[in-house]
Design an enzyme around this catalytic site. Structure first.
Site, PDB file in Angstrom:
ATOM      1  N   ASN A 110       0.849  -1.188   0.000  1.00 28.35           N
ATOM      2  CA  ASN A 110       0.000   0.000   0.000  1.00 28.35           C
ATOM      3  C   ASN A 110       0.880   1.233   0.000  1.00 28.35           C
ATOM      4  OD1 ASN A 110      -2.450   1.490   0.148  1.00 28.35           O
ATOM      5  ND2 ASN A 110      -2.212   1.732   2.354  1.00 28.35           N
ATOM      6  N   HIS A 112       0.828   5.076   1.396  1.00 28.18           N
ATOM      7  CA  HIS A 112       0.126   5.868   2.410  1.00 28.18           C
ATOM      8  C   HIS A 112       0.709   7.278   2.426  1.00 28.18           C
ATOM      9  CE1 HIS A 112      -2.223   6.662   5.975  1.00 28.18           C
ATOM     10  NE2 HIS A 112      -1.142   7.181   6.535  1.00 28.18           N
ATOM     11  N   SER A 139       4.714   6.818   2.243  1.00 27.32           N
ATOM     12  CA  SER A 139       5.370   5.559   2.588  1.00 27.32           C
ATOM     13  C   SER A 139       4.721   4.424   1.814  1.00 27.32           C
ATOM     14  CB  SER A 139       5.199   5.245   4.092  1.00 27.32           C
ATOM     15  OG  SER A 139       5.624   6.312   4.902  1.00 27.32           O
ATOM     16  N   ASP A 148      -2.217   0.462   8.461  1.00 25.78           N
ATOM     17  CA  ASP A 148      -0.993   1.191   8.142  1.00 25.78           C
ATOM     18  C   ASP A 148       0.161   0.804   9.061  1.00 25.78           C
ATOM     19  OD1 ASP A 148      -2.389   2.539   6.117  1.00 25.78           O
ATOM     20  OD2 ASP A 148      -3.039   4.096   7.502  1.00 25.78           O
ATOM     21  N   GLU A 175       2.605  13.701  -6.170  1.00 24.17           N
ATOM     22  CA  GLU A 175       3.689  13.621  -7.160  1.00 24.17           C
ATOM     23  C   GLU A 175       4.813  12.723  -6.656  1.00 24.17           C
ATOM     24  OE1 GLU A 175       4.982  17.568  -8.122  1.00 24.17           O
ATOM     25  OE2 GLU A 175       3.002  18.177  -8.834  1.00 24.17           O
TER      26      GLU A 175
END
Length: 191
Positions: A110, A112, A139, A148, A175
């Site tokens: 994932n 985050h 992250s 998370d 970005e």
């Protein structure tokens, strides 16, 4: 003969800007992964239309009315049918059950929008600004049963500048996500 690429499934709920970055990176012949399925809990998610236009297999189903277990069972079937080896969450806004995580133990990544372990959950940018942090960021981590909370595989810092709002910081962090996620996914599947 080209080396075999790891088969990646991407789960998203919205426009899929991180999915786009992952797909575009996968087109490099040196990239060790290929995106074989884009799946969503929102049948109208704009990211699905983009993936279809790119010739990538898609799957979608709303969990409304059928419940989480039935939804996740159908998602599991779609992932297995596509022979997905690694899952990349890219703006997937559903909490995944412990059962689903266990079935893919160590195989779900994932992205985050914070420098974990700081600011798990939502409203990460506003929380970083309110705390007076000099930097925010993103992250990539392994998904575990703890929200998370899995091993962090890579991070990118983004300066918080005077006058920043949650929206302006979010735009710059996004970005950074688009640069970080493809690199970390490639490193992860190649190990």
């Amino acid at each position: 003969m080209a080396p075999r690429k790891v088969r990646v499934g991407i789960l998203l709920s919205g426009r899929g800007s991180n999915m786009t970055a992952l797909v575009e990176a996968s087109r490099d012949p040196a990239c060790p992964y290929e995106v074989v399925l884009v799946a969503s809990d929102k049948p109208a998610a704009p990211g699905l239309a983009w993936a279809m236009d790119q010739g990538i297999a898609t799957w979608s189903l709303s969990p409304k009315g059928i419940g989480k277990p039935a939804y996740e069972a159908a998602l599991q079937t779609a992932l297995r049918d596509a022979q997905v080896e690694t899952i990349a969450l890219a703006g997937y806004m559903r909490l995944i059950s412990d059962t689903f995580v266990a079935a893919w133990r160590g195989g779900i990544l994932n992205i985050h929008p914070s420098l974990l372990p700081k600011y798990k959950g939502l409203d990460t940018h506003a929380r970083a600004i309110a705390a007076g942090d000099p930097v925010g960021g993103c992250s990539v981590h392994i998904v575990t049963e703890e929200l998370d909370g899995g091993e962090v595989l890579g991070q990118s810092e983004v300066a918080i500048v005077p006058g920043d709002t949650a929206e302006t910081l979010a735009a710059r962090v996004l970005e950074a996500e688009h640069r970080l996620y493809p690199r970390i996914l490639a490193e992860f599947v190649a190990r």
